[in-house]
Design a protein around this motif. Structure first.
Motif, PDB file in Angstrom:
ATOM      1  N   ASP A   1       0.852  -1.178   0.000  1.00  0.00           N
ATOM      2  CA  ASP A   1       0.000   0.000   0.000  1.00  0.00           C
ATOM      3  C   ASP A   1       0.891   1.231   0.000  1.00  0.00           C
ATOM      4  N   LEU A   2       0.413   2.285  -0.636  1.00  0.00           N
ATOM      5  CA  LEU A   2       1.124   3.557  -0.692  1.00  0.00           C
ATOM      6  C   LEU A   2       0.262   4.633  -0.050  1.00  0.00           C
ATOM      7  N   LYS A   3       0.840   5.339   0.927  1.00  0.00           N
ATOM      8  CA  LYS A   3       0.172   6.501   1.506  1.00  0.00           C
ATOM      9  C   LYS A   3       0.988   7.736   1.163  1.00  0.00           C
ATOM     10  N   VAL A   4       0.328   8.725   0.600  1.00  0.00           N
ATOM     11  CA  VAL A   4       0.978   9.967   0.194  1.00  0.00           C
ATOM     12  C   VAL A   4       0.574  11.074   1.162  1.00  0.00           C
ATOM     13  N   TYR A   5       1.568  11.826   1.639  1.00  0.00           N
ATOM     14  CA  TYR A   5       1.333  12.939   2.559  1.00  0.00           C
ATOM     15  C   TYR A   5       1.333  14.247   1.768  1.00  0.00           C
ATOM     16  N   PRO A   6       0.198  14.907   1.661  1.00  0.00           N
ATOM     17  CA  PRO A   6       0.135  16.157   0.899  1.00  0.00           C
ATOM     18  C   PRO A   6       1.076  17.214   1.479  1.00  0.00           C
ATOM     19  N   GLY A   7       1.895  17.797   0.600  1.00  0.00           N
ATOM     20  CA  GLY A   7       2.786  18.880   0.995  1.00  0.00           C
ATOM     21  C   GLY A   7       4.015  18.464   1.770  1.00  0.00           C
ATOM     22  N   ALA A   8       4.182  17.163   2.029  1.00  0.00           N
ATOM     23  CA  ALA A   8       5.298  16.718   2.867  1.00  0.00           C
ATOM     24  C   ALA A   8       6.588  16.615   2.065  1.00  0.00           C
ATOM     25  N   SER A   9       7.689  16.845   2.763  1.00  0.00           N
ATOM     26  CA  SER A   9       9.024  16.869   2.169  1.00  0.00           C
ATOM     27  C   SER A   9       9.706  15.513   2.301  1.00  0.00           C
ATOM     28  N   HIS A  10      10.966  15.474   1.889  1.00  0.00           N
ATOM     29  CA  HIS A  10      11.772  14.263   2.054  1.00  0.00           C
ATOM     30  C   HIS A  10      12.033  13.978   3.528  1.00  0.00           C
ATOM     31  N   GLY A  11      12.047  15.014   4.336  1.00  0.00           N
ATOM     32  CA  GLY A  11      12.316  14.857   5.760  1.00  0.00           C
ATOM     33  C   GLY A  11      11.070  14.607   6.578  1.00  0.00           C
ATOM     34  N   LEU A  12      10.108  13.877   6.049  1.00  0.00           N
ATOM     35  CA  LEU A  12       8.829  13.698   6.742  1.00  0.00           C
ATOM     36  C   LEU A  12       8.944  12.898   8.030  1.00  0.00           C
ATOM     37  N   CYS A  13      10.003  12.094   8.210  1.00  0.00           N
ATOM     38  CA  CYS A  13      10.163  11.365   9.476  1.00  0.00           C
ATOM     39  C   CYS A  13      10.350  12.317  10.648  1.00  0.00           C
ATOM     40  N   THR A  14      10.864  13.506  10.360  1.00  0.00           N
ATOM     41  CA  THR A  14      11.060  14.520  11.392  1.00  0.00           C
ATOM     42  C   THR A  14       9.963  15.572  11.353  1.00  0.00           C
ATOM     43  N   VAL A  15       9.744  16.157  10.183  1.00  0.00           N
ATOM     44  CA  VAL A  15       8.799  17.262  10.061  1.00  0.00           C
ATOM     45  C   VAL A  15       7.363  16.804  10.286  1.00  0.00           C
ATOM     46  N   ASN A  16       7.034  15.588   9.846  1.00  0.00           N
ATOM     47  CA  ASN A  16       5.684  15.046   9.974  1.00  0.00           C
ATOM     48  C   ASN A  16       5.656  13.833  10.902  1.00  0.00           C
ATOM     49  N   ALA A  17       6.505  13.854  11.930  1.00  0.00           N
ATOM     50  CA  ALA A  17       6.682  12.686  12.785  1.00  0.00           C
ATOM     51  C   ALA A  17       5.386  12.232  13.451  1.00  0.00           C
ATOM     52  N   ASP A  18       4.569  13.157  13.909  1.00  0.00           N
ATOM     53  CA  ASP A  18       3.355  12.766  14.622  1.00  0.00           C
ATOM     54  C   ASP A  18       2.442  11.915  13.741  1.00  0.00           C
ATOM     55  N   THR A  19       2.197  12.384  12.523  1.00  0.00           N
ATOM     56  CA  THR A  19       1.317  11.649  11.613  1.00  0.00           C
ATOM     57  C   THR A  19       1.959  10.360  11.155  1.00  0.00           C
ATOM     58  N   LEU A  20       3.235  10.436  10.784  1.00  0.00           N
ATOM     59  CA  LEU A  20       3.928   9.244  10.305  1.00  0.00           C
ATOM     60  C   LEU A  20       4.018   8.177  11.394  1.00  0.00           C
ATOM     61  N   ASN A  21       4.304   8.574  12.615  1.00  0.00           N
ATOM     62  CA  ASN A  21       4.413   7.600  13.704  1.00  0.00           C
ATOM     63  C   ASN A  21       3.104   6.863  13.928  1.00  0.00           C
ATOM     64  N   ALA A  22       1.997   7.578  13.853  1.00  0.00           N
ATOM     65  CA  ALA A  22       0.695   6.941  14.030  1.00  0.00           C
ATOM     66  C   ALA A  22       0.431   5.929  12.925  1.00  0.00           C
ATOM     67  N   ASP A  23       0.798   6.277  11.694  1.00  0.00           N
ATOM     68  CA  ASP A  23       0.609   5.345  10.581  1.00  0.00           C
ATOM     69  C   ASP A  23       1.531   4.135  10.702  1.00  0.00           C
ATOM     70  N   LEU A  24       2.748   4.382  11.174  1.00  0.00           N
ATOM     71  CA  LEU A  24       3.700   3.292  11.374  1.00  0.00           C
ATOM     72  C   LEU A  24       3.187   2.325  12.431  1.00  0.00           C
ATOM     73  N   LEU A  25       2.712   2.859  13.535  1.00  0.00           N
ATOM     74  CA  LEU A  25       2.192   2.012  14.612  1.00  0.00           C
ATOM     75  C   LEU A  25       1.000   1.200  14.143  1.00  0.00           C
ATOM     76  N   ASP A  26       0.123   1.835  13.400  1.00  0.00           N
ATOM     77  CA  ASP A  26      -1.061   1.136  12.900  1.00  0.00           C
ATOM     78  C   ASP A  26      -0.666  -0.036  12.009  1.00  0.00           C
ATOM     79  N   PHE A  27       0.341   0.149  11.187  1.00  0.00           N
ATOM     80  CA  PHE A  27       0.776  -0.903  10.266  1.00  0.00           C
ATOM     81  C   PHE A  27       1.475  -2.037  10.998  1.00  0.00           C
ATOM     82  N   ILE A  28       2.382  -1.710  11.889  1.00  0.00           N
ATOM     83  CA  ILE A  28       3.160  -2.780  12.529  1.00  0.00           C
ATOM     84  C   ILE A  28       2.353  -3.532  13.575  1.00  0.00           C
ATOM     85  N   SER A  29       1.287  -2.924  14.083  1.00  0.00           N
ATOM     86  CA  SER A  29       0.490  -3.582  15.121  1.00  0.00           C
ATOM     87  C   SER A  29      -0.657  -4.412  14.559  1.00  0.00           C
ATOM     88  N   SER A  30      -0.911  -4.290  13.275  1.00  0.00           N
ATOM     89  CA  SER A  30      -2.041  -5.007  12.677  1.00  0.00           C
ATOM     90  C   SER A  30      -1.662  -6.431  12.276  1.00  0.00           C
TER      91      SER A  30
END
Length: 274
Positions: free
Chosen positions: A245-274
């Motif tokens: 699956d591909l999730k695209v973050y509107p307006g997000a940069s290459h540094g989304l692990c830092t700049v968009n950490a809150d949203t990315l972390n939630a998506d990461l947790l949802d994926f690894i816990s399922s």
């Protein structure tokens, strides 16, 4: 500090925190495992064992002058996995680290890998060739090599303060802490390793690796990634994977692990816990 020595003598630094299901992180060029702090410290209190290593010649790993290619990078990751006897692992990679994940899963991951996450992934092939017209011109990567070879300190500062985090966009709120932390990680590594690693990042073709991956895979990418454009990377890679699956973050940069950490972390947790 914890190190593992590879078969060809490279000493690889790693972090191993917590207990529970293991999640292993593979950093991007030219950084270190510290780039994952926002993810490590998010998952740790939620019951996960988090592992992150510094690629050879990067961060605290010994600056060996050889083996700066994806085959060695994947083998180094395998040395950490074997040393720690990790199983049922979720592997998470950013940029060049996503390529490292793909190569590791196919070459070394049999029986040990549960899932994969590829973030702002520099794959299937970044450089433009006759057979890959969608790639970036070779001159882009020549410019990276020139920047590393001539004034690495300023080049890294300019990357961090500009296109890497999207801080060059109108209205962007640049964080000086983020900029200087990125610069710190980059300058801690070996210039020779970083210079050689640009070829691994840009010229390695992961098409066959992607086709061979047989575990659930999540791709996360910003649609304003100025380093690894979405259309040339994840949008193509997702079509090569069996279960992705591909999730695209509107307006997000290459540094989304830092700049968009809150949203990315939630998506990461949802994926690894399922």
């Amino acid at each position: 500090m914890p190190f593992v020595t590879t078969g060809d003598g490279a000493e690889i630094f790693y972090k191993d925190w917590g207990s529970g299901r293991p999640v292993m992180f593979h950093h991007g060029w030219p950084l270190s495992s510290d780039d994952w702090d926002a993810q490590l410290l998010f998952l740790l209190p939620r019951g996960y064992r988090v592992i992150a290593h510094d690629r050879r010649g990067h961060g605290r790993s010994v600056p060996v002058g050889h083996g700066h290619d994806m085959d060695h990078y994947a083998a180094d990751a395998a040395a950490v996995v074997t040393h720690l006897d990790l199983r049922d692992v979720v592997h998470v990679g950013h940029c060049a680290g996503a390529g490292e994940v793909a190569r590791y899963v196919v070459r070394h991951g049999a029986g040990r890998v549960a899932k994969a996450v590829l973030i702002a992934a520099a794959l299937p092939l970044m450089v433009q060739t006759e057979a890959n017209p969608h790639g970036l011109p070779a001159e882009v990567f020549d410019g990276f090599r020139e920047g590393v070879a001539t004034d690495r300190s300023q080049f890294y500062l300019d990357l961090a303060a500009g296109p890497f985090h999207g801080f060059n966009r109108p209205g962007a709120h640049a964080s000086q802490g983020v900029i200087w932390n990125w610069w710190r990680m980059g300058m801690a590594g070996s210039a020779q390793a970083h210079h050689a690693g640009i070829r691994a990042l840009s010229e390695t073709d992961f098409t066959d690796d992607l086709k061979a991956i047989d575990v659930p895979t999540l791709l996360l990418h910003g649609d304003d990634d100025q380093i690894v454009p979405l259309a040339d990377s994840a949008a193509r890679a997702v079509t090569l994977l069996k279960d992705a699956d591909l999730k695209v973050y509107p307006g997000a940069s290459h540094g989304l692990c830092t700049v968009n950490a809150d949203t990315l972390n939630a998506d990461l947790l949802d994926f690894i816990s399922s």
